[in-house]
Design an enzyme around this catalytic site. Structure first.
Site, PDB file in Angstrom:
ATOM      1  N   SER A  19       0.840  -1.195   0.000  1.00  0.00           N
ATOM      2  CA  SER A  19       0.000   0.000   0.000  1.00  0.00           C
ATOM      3  C   SER A  19       0.877   1.248   0.000  1.00  0.00           C
ATOM      4  O   SER A  19       1.885   1.322   0.702  1.00  0.00           O
ATOM      5  CB  SER A  19      -0.890   0.013   1.249  1.00  0.00           C
ATOM      6  OG  SER A  19      -1.661   1.196   1.273  1.00  0.00           O
ATOM      7  N   LYS A  43      -3.912   2.797  -1.950  1.00  0.00           N
ATOM      8  CA  LYS A  43      -3.211   3.710  -1.026  1.00  0.00           C
ATOM      9  C   LYS A  43      -4.067   3.834   0.224  1.00  0.00           C
ATOM     10  O   LYS A  43      -5.309   3.857   0.136  1.00  0.00           O
ATOM     11  CB  LYS A  43      -3.062   5.093  -1.695  1.00  0.00           C
ATOM     12  CG  LYS A  43      -2.614   6.213  -0.759  1.00  0.00           C
ATOM     13  CD  LYS A  43      -1.206   5.993  -0.232  1.00  0.00           C
ATOM     14  CE  LYS A  43      -0.846   7.027   0.852  1.00  0.00           C
ATOM     15  NZ  LYS A  43       0.459   6.708   1.485  1.00  0.00           N
ATOM     16  N   GLY A  70       3.067  11.230   4.548  1.00  0.00           N
ATOM     17  CA  GLY A  70       2.058  11.841   5.420  1.00  0.00           C
ATOM     18  C   GLY A  70       0.628  11.506   5.017  1.00  0.00           C
ATOM     19  O   GLY A  70      -0.293  12.317   5.174  1.00  0.00           O
ATOM     20  N   CYS A 128       1.472   3.882  10.230  1.00  0.00           N
ATOM     21  CA  CYS A 128       2.094   4.959   9.458  1.00  0.00           C
ATOM     22  C   CYS A 128       3.000   5.758  10.389  1.00  0.00           C
ATOM     23  O   CYS A 128       2.555   6.271  11.418  1.00  0.00           O
ATOM     24  CB  CYS A 128       1.053   5.882   8.837  1.00  0.00           C
ATOM     25  SG  CYS A 128       1.850   7.248   7.944  1.00  0.00           S
ATOM     26  N   VAL A 190       6.084  -6.098   7.142  1.00  0.00           N
ATOM     27  CA  VAL A 190       6.147  -4.909   7.963  1.00  0.00           C
ATOM     28  C   VAL A 190       5.868  -3.651   7.135  1.00  0.00           C
ATOM     29  O   VAL A 190       6.095  -3.636   5.907  1.00  0.00           O
ATOM     30  CB  VAL A 190       7.542  -4.746   8.616  1.00  0.00           C
ATOM     31  CG1 VAL A 190       7.820  -5.855   9.616  1.00  0.00           C
ATOM     32  CG2 VAL A 190       8.649  -4.671   7.560  1.00  0.00           C
ATOM     33  N   GLY A 248      11.741  -5.298   1.665  1.00  0.00           N
ATOM     34  CA  GLY A 248      13.047  -5.747   1.205  1.00  0.00           C
ATOM     35  C   GLY A 248      13.055  -6.664   0.014  1.00  0.00           C
ATOM     36  O   GLY A 248      14.050  -7.333  -0.251  1.00  0.00           O
TER      37      GLY A 248
HETATM   38  O1  LIG Z   1       1.898   3.628   6.438  1.00  0.00           O
HETATM   39  C1  LIG Z   1       2.666   4.334   5.764  1.00  0.00           C
HETATM   40  N1  LIG Z   1       3.955   3.979   5.641  1.00  0.00           N
HETATM   41  C2  LIG Z   1       4.849   4.738   4.982  1.00  0.00           C
HETATM   42  O2  LIG Z   1       6.039   4.387   4.951  1.00  0.00           O
HETATM   43  N2  LIG Z   1       4.432   5.886   4.368  1.00  0.00           N
HETATM   44  C3  LIG Z   1       3.060   6.164   4.221  1.00  0.00           C
HETATM   45  C4  LIG Z   1       2.766   7.640   4.277  1.00  0.00           C
HETATM   46  O3  LIG Z   1       3.580   8.403   4.801  1.00  0.00           O
HETATM   47  O4  LIG Z   1       1.662   7.988   3.809  1.00  0.00           O
HETATM   48  N3  LIG Z   1       2.226   5.462   5.152  1.00  0.00           N
END
Ligand SMILES: O=C1NC(=O)NC(C(=O)O)N1
Length: 310
Positions: A19, A43, A70, A128, A190, A248
């Site tokens: 995602s 996303k 973000g 996140c 992860v 990875g």
């Molecule tokens: O869960 C997330 N992981 C990440 O590494 N980046 C995104 C994000 O910053 O939107 N979200």
């Protein structure tokens, strides 16, 4: 040879996007749908559209990537309408990633999905690392237990959770004890390793703008951590809870290793960002070569069979 059964749906490949990568717009999602990936995920969506953090907020390095996006996204309705549309056209398995900024907003978001006509999988992003002022939910064990307890009083559709990496055996034990209390469809380990720092030595400067340059790490940097989390949760979780391995994956060997640790599906982030959707064709071929060399004709023959040294 690479077929994989997930929630009773047979996929041609265990591979999908992580995602956040190549899944912001319907155009990108359609490209994934038409690629050699077995499935795809949207996303992470919040109720309302989000701008996300200031740019530059993503940077590719030799060994991977750093990002502090973000949670920019087009809002839940954009993605929910898309997956419901595809469901009505006959797509059997879909993944919708969601999260919100507060406990109440998370409950409201999942309630909305429960009330919707969506029958696919929801991935609840608890990890996140990039929203300033918002700690990663899944590093707070009590909060995670409270949140999932309330969610499962009303949510009856397939639900997975996206977890951050853990680095302490006691945390694997504690988190697995919590997760085993719930009828989860899967755990995805992860998310990026949060709050790393990459430097441009010529400019003597960080490479991304948000948070003074701190961002989530992906790519080669994180494979040993990703494999350990997949293995640790596979060893500890109820077999009914599937595992998606993320982190990875550069080549077919890395896919093989994730499955050897117990992954049912394997997601690709940084390498997809660098290479585009053709990466799935390459990884599927590379995995088949490795399986042939080892005499395997199906993924079940080696999934979760990592040996220790006696
Ligand atoms: O869960 C997330 N992981 C990440 O590494 N980046 C995104 C994000 O910053 O939107 N979200």
């Amino acid at each position: 040879m690479l077929k994989t059964n997930f929630l009773g749906v047979e996929l041609a490949s265990p591979l999908m996007n992580a995602s956040g990568v190549h899944c912001m717009s319907i155009e990108e999602l359609e490209e994934l749908a038409n690629s050699q990936a077995g499935a795809f995920i949207t996303k992470t969506a919040t109720q309302l559209e989000r701008e996300g953090n200031s740019k530059p907020r993503y940077y590719d390095t030799k060994l991977g990537s750093i990002n502090s996006m973000g949670l920019p996204n087009k809002g839940l309705d954009y993605y929910l309408n898309y997956v419901i549309e595809r469901q009505q056209q006959g797509t059997q398995l879909q993944f919708l990633s969601v999260t919100e900024m507060s406990y109440e907003e998370n409950i409201n978001l999942l309630s909305k999905i429960q009330r919707s006509g969506y029958q696919g999988v929801t991935e609840f992003n608890l990890s996140c690392p990039n929203v300033p002022g918002k700690p990663q939910i899944a590093y707070d064990f009590e909060l995670t237990k409270k949140l999932l307890s309330e969610v499962f009083t009303f949510f009856t559709k397939p639900l997975g959770v996206k977890l951050p990496p853990y680095f302490d055996i006691a945390h694997f034990d504690e988190m697995a004890t919590i997760l085993n209390k719930f009828p989860l469809t899967y755990v995805n380990s992860v998310n990026s390793i949060g709050n790393g720092l990459c430097i441009n030595i010529d400019k003597e400067q960080v490479v991304i703008k948000p948070k003074g340059g701190f961002g989530g790490l992906g790519g080669e940097y994180i494979k040993p951590t990703a494999l350990a989390n997949v293995r640790a949760f596979r060893e500890r979780l109820n077999p009914n809870i599937k595992i998606i391995g993320t982190g990875g994956v550069i080549n077919g060997k890395d896919v093989f290793e994730h499955i050897l640790c117990g992954a049912d599906l394997v997601q690709v982030g940084t390498t997809l960002h660098k290479e585009g959707v053709d990466v799935f064709t390459r990884l599927n071929e590379e995995l088949k070569v490795i399986m042939k060399e080892k005499g395997y004709t199906s993924l079940e023959q080696f999934r979760g069979r990592l040996k220790i040294i006696e």
